[in-house]
Motif scaffolding. Structure first.
Motif, PDB file in Angstrom:
ATOM      1  N   LEU A   1      66.220   5.177  70.186  1.00 12.33           N
ATOM      2  CA  LEU A   1      66.606   3.929  70.828  1.00 12.33           C
ATOM      3  C   LEU A   1      67.752   4.100  71.820  1.00 12.33           C
ATOM      4  CD1 LEU A   1      66.531   1.383  67.850  1.00 12.33           C
ATOM      5  CD2 LEU A   1      64.715   1.936  69.477  1.00 12.33           C
ATOM      6  N   SER A   2      67.714   3.280  72.855  1.00 10.94           N
ATOM      7  CA  SER A   2      68.836   3.239  73.801  1.00 10.94           C
ATOM      8  C   SER A   2      70.053   2.687  73.070  1.00 10.94           C
ATOM      9  CB  SER A   2      68.482   2.317  74.980  1.00 10.94           C
ATOM     10  OG  SER A   2      68.389   0.965  74.516  1.00 10.94           O
ATOM     11  N   ASP A   3      71.217   2.792  73.704  1.00 18.30           N
ATOM     12  CA  ASP A   3      72.436   2.242  73.105  1.00 18.30           C
ATOM     13  C   ASP A   3      72.265   0.743  72.852  1.00 18.30           C
ATOM     14  OD1 ASP A   3      73.326   4.806  73.539  1.00 18.30           O
ATOM     15  OD2 ASP A   3      74.740   4.259  75.130  1.00 18.30           O
ATOM     16  N   VAL A   4      71.696   0.043  73.841  1.00 25.03           N
ATOM     17  CA  VAL A   4      71.474  -1.403  73.706  1.00 25.03           C
ATOM     18  C   VAL A   4      70.450  -1.679  72.603  1.00 25.03           C
ATOM     19  CG1 VAL A   4      70.591  -3.468  74.870  1.00 25.03           C
ATOM     20  CG2 VAL A   4      72.143  -1.926  76.078  1.00 25.03           C
TER      21      VAL A   4
ATOM     22  N   ALA B   1      69.742   0.150  69.973  1.00 24.52           N
ATOM     23  CA  ALA B   1      70.347   0.420  68.664  1.00 24.52           C
ATOM     24  C   ALA B   1      71.301  -0.710  68.281  1.00 24.52           C
ATOM     25  CB  ALA B   1      71.075   1.756  68.673  1.00 24.52           C
ATOM     26  N   ARG B   2      72.053  -1.221  69.244  1.00 19.10           N
ATOM     27  CA  ARG B   2      72.982  -2.323  68.955  1.00 19.10           C
ATOM     28  C   ARG B   2      72.217  -3.587  68.585  1.00 19.10           C
ATOM     29  NH1 ARG B   2      78.035  -2.757  67.033  1.00 19.10           N
ATOM     30  NH2 ARG B   2      78.976  -4.717  67.645  1.00 19.10           N
ATOM     31  N   LYS B   3      71.126  -3.859  69.303  1.00 17.02           N
ATOM     32  CA  LYS B   3      70.311  -5.029  68.966  1.00 17.02           C
ATOM     33  C   LYS B   3      69.751  -4.889  67.551  1.00 17.02           C
ATOM     34  CE  LYS B   3      68.801  -6.515  73.550  1.00 17.02           C
ATOM     35  NZ  LYS B   3      67.646  -6.642  74.468  1.00 17.02           N
TER      36      LYS B   3
ATOM     37  N   THR C   1      75.375   3.496  59.958  1.00 16.39           N
ATOM     38  CA  THR C   1      74.834   4.854  59.953  1.00 16.39           C
ATOM     39  C   THR C   1      73.420   4.869  60.516  1.00 16.39           C
ATOM     40  OG1 THR C   1      76.187   5.493  58.065  1.00 16.39           O
ATOM     41  CG2 THR C   1      74.226   6.824  58.482  1.00 16.39           C
ATOM     42  N   THR C   2      72.604   3.927  60.082  1.00 17.24           N
ATOM     43  CA  THR C   2      71.221   3.890  60.552  1.00 17.24           C
ATOM     44  C   THR C   2      71.171   3.654  62.056  1.00 17.24           C
ATOM     45  OG1 THR C   2      70.495   3.077  58.401  1.00 17.24           O
ATOM     46  CG2 THR C   2      68.966   2.805  60.241  1.00 17.24           C
ATOM     47  N   ALA C   3      71.976   2.728  62.566  1.00 19.83           N
ATOM     48  CA  ALA C   3      71.989   2.469  64.011  1.00 19.83           C
ATOM     49  C   ALA C   3      72.365   3.743  64.781  1.00 19.83           C
ATOM     50  CB  ALA C   3      72.970   1.342  64.343  1.00 19.83           C
ATOM     51  N   ARG C   4      73.316   4.481  64.265  1.00 17.52           N
ATOM     52  CA  ARG C   4      73.725   5.726  64.935  1.00 17.52           C
ATOM     53  C   ARG C   4      72.608   6.766  64.897  1.00 17.52           C
ATOM     54  NH1 ARG C   4      79.970   5.792  62.636  1.00 17.52           N
ATOM     55  NH2 ARG C   4      80.594   3.956  63.832  1.00 17.52           N
ATOM     56  N   GLU C   5      71.859   6.801  63.808  1.00 21.28           N
ATOM     57  CA  GLU C   5      70.749   7.757  63.709  1.00 21.28           C
ATOM     58  C   GLU C   5      69.555   7.331  64.560  1.00 21.28           C
ATOM     59  OE1 GLU C   5      70.897  10.772  62.483  1.00 21.28           O
ATOM     60  OE2 GLU C   5      72.979  10.336  61.997  1.00 21.28           O
ATOM     61  N   LEU C   6      69.474   6.058  64.898  1.00 20.56           N
ATOM     62  CA  LEU C   6      68.409   5.578  65.774  1.00 20.56           C
ATOM     63  C   LEU C   6      68.716   5.859  67.248  1.00 20.56           C
ATOM     64  CD1 LEU C   6      67.631   2.142  64.081  1.00 20.56           C
ATOM     65  CD2 LEU C   6      66.115   4.129  64.191  1.00 20.56           C
TER      66      LEU C   6
ATOM     67  N   SER D   1      83.693  -6.941  71.564  1.00 18.82           N
ATOM     68  CA  SER D   1      83.955  -6.030  72.690  1.00 18.82           C
ATOM     69  C   SER D   1      82.807  -5.037  72.869  1.00 18.82           C
ATOM     70  CB  SER D   1      85.274  -5.282  72.489  1.00 18.82           C
ATOM     71  OG  SER D   1      85.226  -4.506  71.299  1.00 18.82           O
ATOM     72  N   VAL D   2      82.225  -4.580  71.770  1.00 21.16           N
ATOM     73  CA  VAL D   2      81.093  -3.660  71.851  1.00 21.16           C
ATOM     74  C   VAL D   2      79.881  -4.387  72.402  1.00 21.16           C
ATOM     75  CG1 VAL D   2      79.506  -2.198  70.518  1.00 21.16           C
ATOM     76  CG2 VAL D   2      81.948  -2.227  69.954  1.00 21.16           C
ATOM     77  N   ASN D   3      79.649  -5.593  71.917  1.00 17.09           N
ATOM     78  CA  ASN D   3      78.517  -6.381  72.416  1.00 17.09           C
ATOM     79  C   ASN D   3      78.656  -6.667  73.901  1.00 17.09           C
ATOM     80  OD1 ASN D   3      77.571  -6.410  69.780  1.00 17.09           O
ATOM     81  ND2 ASN D   3      78.381  -8.446  69.337  1.00 17.09           N
ATOM     82  N   ARG D   4      79.872  -7.028  74.347  1.00 16.84           N
ATOM     83  CA  ARG D   4      80.114  -7.285  75.768  1.00 16.84           C
ATOM     84  C   ARG D   4      79.900  -6.038  76.603  1.00 16.84           C
ATOM     85  NH1 ARG D   4      84.172 -10.748  73.978  1.00 16.84           N
ATOM     86  NH2 ARG D   4      85.719  -9.116  74.013  1.00 16.84           N
TER      87      ARG D   4
END
Length: 158
Positions: free
Chosen positions: A53-56, A58-60, A95-100, A150-153
């Protein structure tokens, strides 16, 4: 993904705790081999999604998991246990988001600069704020379900 995740858990349920933080595979009923990764927290990530996944993206994914957290905490348990559940889910989803994430440089950087805290560290953080008793556990539950704006923005999500 949820159906595959369920299938993996059903197929290898007793093995998951033994392969935590490792890759594994199994053959489904149709004989197809399914490869997966299990994070140290027990999240099952199908190989096709691992580091994809892209950074966006993974964040979503993380935000969608965070949104479900209130429904996953067992309110019949004592407040301290509810706080531990919230703490555990947050670490699991981080952790899962980072691994994605396909961006391995950023993911590895996040592990170094923003590691998951231990339960003791989370409790101590609240004690350092002057909280006591149930206020500690309420604060842990609330903070576990609140992501950084701040991360979401920075990713254009706010």
């Amino acid at each position: 993904m949820p159906k595959l995740k369920t299938a993996v858990k059903e197929a290898v349920g007793k093995v998951i705790s033994k392969v935590s933080g490792a890759f594994g595979s199994f053959k489904n009923k149709g004989g197809k081999t399914i490869d997966f990764y299990v994070t140290p927290e027990g999240s099952v990530i199908p190989q096709m999604k691992y580091h994809s996944l892209s950074d966006v993206g993974a964040r979503k994914w993380y935000l969608s998991q965070e949104e479900q957290m209130p429904d996953l905490i067992d309110n019949s348990q004592p407040l301290e246990q509810q706080a531990y559940q919230a703490f555990f889910l947050r670490n699991k989803y981080r952790t899962t988001a980072r691994e994605l994430m396909a961006n391995r440089e950023l993911a590895e950087s996040l592990y170094r600069t923003d590691p998951n805290l231990t339960w003791s560290e989370v409790v101590q953080k609240q004690l350092n704020k002057g909280l006591t008793g149930d206020d500690i556990y309420n604060a842990i539950i609330q903070s576990s379900q609140r992501s950084r704006k701040s991360v979401n923005r920075s990713l254009g999500l706010e």
